[in-house]
Every structure is written in C-alpha cells, then in structure tokens.
Scaffold this active site. Structure first.
Site, PDB file in Angstrom:
ATOM      1  N   GLU A  95      83.083 -67.520 -74.006  1.00  0.00           N
ATOM      2  CA  GLU A  95      82.020 -67.190 -74.938  1.00  0.00           C
ATOM      3  C   GLU A  95      80.808 -68.076 -74.647  1.00  0.00           C
ATOM      4  O   GLU A  95      80.944 -69.274 -74.383  1.00  0.00           O
ATOM      5  CB  GLU A  95      82.529 -67.449 -76.353  1.00  0.00           C
ATOM      6  CG  GLU A  95      81.507 -67.315 -77.452  1.00  0.00           C
ATOM      7  CD  GLU A  95      82.059 -67.770 -78.797  1.00  0.00           C
ATOM      8  OE1 GLU A  95      81.432 -67.428 -79.810  1.00  0.00           O
ATOM      9  OE2 GLU A  95      83.092 -68.470 -78.818  1.00  0.00           O
ATOM     10  N   LEU A  97      77.722 -70.099 -75.939  1.00  0.00           N
ATOM     11  CA  LEU A  97      77.231 -70.717 -77.167  1.00  0.00           C
ATOM     12  C   LEU A  97      75.880 -71.374 -76.901  1.00  0.00           C
ATOM     13  O   LEU A  97      75.674 -71.975 -75.847  1.00  0.00           O
ATOM     14  CB  LEU A  97      78.205 -71.787 -77.667  1.00  0.00           C
ATOM     15  CG  LEU A  97      79.633 -71.324 -78.009  1.00  0.00           C
ATOM     16  CD1 LEU A  97      80.479 -72.512 -78.448  1.00  0.00           C
ATOM     17  CD2 LEU A  97      79.606 -70.263 -79.094  1.00  0.00           C
ATOM     18  N   ASP A 200      89.187 -86.030 -73.264  1.00  0.00           N
ATOM     19  CA  ASP A 200      88.105 -86.427 -72.346  1.00  0.00           C
ATOM     20  C   ASP A 200      86.793 -86.418 -73.117  1.00  0.00           C
ATOM     21  O   ASP A 200      85.819 -85.774 -72.736  1.00  0.00           O
ATOM     22  CB  ASP A 200      88.051 -85.466 -71.162  1.00  0.00           C
ATOM     23  CG  ASP A 200      87.163 -85.976 -70.022  1.00  0.00           C
ATOM     24  OD1 ASP A 200      86.780 -87.168 -70.042  1.00  0.00           O
ATOM     25  OD2 ASP A 200      86.850 -85.188 -69.118  1.00  0.00           O
TER      26      ASP A 200
END
Length: 296
Positions: A95, A97, A200
């Site tokens: 997706e 964003l 991370d």
C-alpha cells in the site's frame, strides 16, 4: 516514466488482483538494499520494492513482519498487496502511504503511546516462528524460554561470528568472549517479557501519515525485551523527546536500562560493522569495553 515489464506486470497482477497493464514506475530514493518505486496503476499509486530473485526470502520475511505488526493495530502499517518473483526479479508490493517525519511534540507523544501499546502484545517465549533479516544480514529467531540466552545465542554470537569471519576478531578480542559469558548476570534482577518488537526501530523506519497517525515499516520482527526497540531508537537519534516521555508515562522503564541499552545497541553496531565495514569497529570496541568493565 518507464513502464513495467510485461512479466513483472503479470506477476504483480497475479499476486495482488490489481490490473497493472500500462502502469508506470517512478524511482524513489532512500533504500540501500532494495530498489524502490512508486507504481501508478488505474490512477492509484502503489509502493513497489524490487531486487534480484535471490532476495525473495527477504521480502517474504518483511511481509510476515508487516502482517504481525498490523495485527496489533497500534500503528498504521502498509498493507502487503503482493510478494513473489518474476524472472530474475523478486518483488514486494505494498500500500502506498503519504508519509512525513515525526516533527512535533504531538507526533512524538502519539508514537510513544503506540509503541507502548505494541509492546504490550506479549507472547510466551522469546524469538519468532521464522528467521528473518536485520538489514541484509540474516537474523536468527530460534525460540527460547529465557531472554538472556536468546540474546546471546541469536543476537550477539552470530554477529561476532560474522565479524571474526571478516577479519575483526582480533580487534574485538577477549572482551567479546567474556561478555557472552557474563550477559546472564545482567538479568538476575530484571525480568524481561516477550513483547512484540519492530526490531529495527531507527528514525528512518518511523513516520506519520497524512492523518497524523504513527506509521512503522521495514521491520525485523520478533518477540523480545521491549527495551531493545527503545535502545535502537536512541542509537542514531531523530525521535522527539516527547516520544520518550510519552512511552515512559505509558509504561515506565526499570532501573538499569542505561546499561542494558548499551548491550542491546551493541547488536546493531556489530551488524553495521558486518554490513558497512571498519568505520563501526571503534564504536563496537568501546561498547564492549564499557560492558566488560561494568560486569567485572
């Protein structure tokens, strides 16, 4: 704009159900491992990562981590739309964003509360159901009942083994071997729980979306001590002070965090040494000496 190759377009369509005929690519900078693109298809943008076909396990691990983080609902997480390979290329379709950096105290507060919520998602054991990657290096996630043993066996020892294979063993030396033996002593009075972690969490993997919701991506997910995410966030900086204040208000940290922070960030500094070379050797040596002195 360049167009998608027919083979890649067909593979993307087969895994995502989206029509990519006539789609166009726009290269996006910033990645040091994969190539990143914005793909325009049917008037809508998508985010595409590409690499050689041999990198498919990295994309599969990333998709697995994104799904785990999305399941907690603490953060906005890019939805995985497709993952696979086409010819000599591996791909991960996400997706798209609209993101911006954390910039204000309110951003920091929202992000801190979201991270505390993520960390309250706790399991029974430390590790993860599959191994994954920390940057381009493999990350072992064998399940353990005890946190200290997990951190030694699955985090520090593999990185030290890689460092020695690259010729840094003499520099890291005896302090490293002594540290591996003494790590359990740091956890005699501190009880870790197997929180769901990003794994991370540097500022390049954190953002806000257009609606002001906190977003995380590029994970190295596993279950471990929540402090490891906070420690990583401090290693390279970039998070507002309000982030740390909001997190500690939502879930205070136990005494001894500063010492454990050095231990946890040693893992990431060793990983950078193994990925990027000698520029990180001095920092790794200093951290080892600090920990060795504290544990004598």
């Amino acid at each position: 704009m360049p167009s998608l190759s027919a083979g890649l377009g067909h593979a993307l369509a087969a895994t995502s159900g989206i029509d990519f005929s006539g789609a166009e690519l726009r290269a996006i900078g910033g990645g040091c491992i994969h190539r990143a693109f914005e793909v325009l298809a049917g008037g809508r943008p998508y985010f595409l990562k590409l690499n050689a076909a041999a990198a498919l396990p990295m994309f599969e691990a990333e998709a697995d981590g994104l799904a785990a983080l999305a399941g907690c609902e603490a953060f906005r997480v890019p939805r995985v739309l497709g993952c696979g390979s086409a010819g000599d290329e591996a791909f991960l379709l996400l997706e798209h964003l609209n993101l911006r950096p954390l910039a204000s105290a309110e951003d920091g507060q929202r992000f801190g509360r979201a991270l505390a919520q993520l960390h309250r998602d706790a399991g029974e054991q430390f590790g993860w159901a599959r191994d994954n990657f920390i940057g381009a290096n493999p990350q072992t996630n064998a399940v353990h009942d005890g946190w200290a043993r997990f951190f030694v066996d699955c985090r520090l020892r593999p990185q030290l083994r890689m460092a020695r294979a690259r010729g840094y063993g003499g520099a890291l030396g005896r302090d490293a071997d002594q540290l591996l033996e003494r790590v359990p002593a740091m956890f005699l009075e501190y009880c870790s729980r197997p929180s769901l972690l990003h794994g991370d969490l540097w500022n390049g993997n954190a953002a806000m979306d257009a609606e002001g919701r906190p977003v995380i991506f590029d994970p190295a997910v596993y279950r471990g001590d929540r402090e490891t995410d906070l420690a990583m966030s401090e290693l390279f900086g970039g998070f507002p002070a309000a982030f740390y204040a909001a997190y500690r208000t939502a879930w205070p940290l136990a005494e001894g965090y500063e010492q454990r922070k050095t231990l946890y960030n040693l893992y990431h500094v060793l990983n950078h040494l193994n990925l990027f070379g000698r520029a990180y050797l001095g920092q790794a040596e200093r951290m080892l000496r600090t920990l060795a002195d504290e544990l004598r």
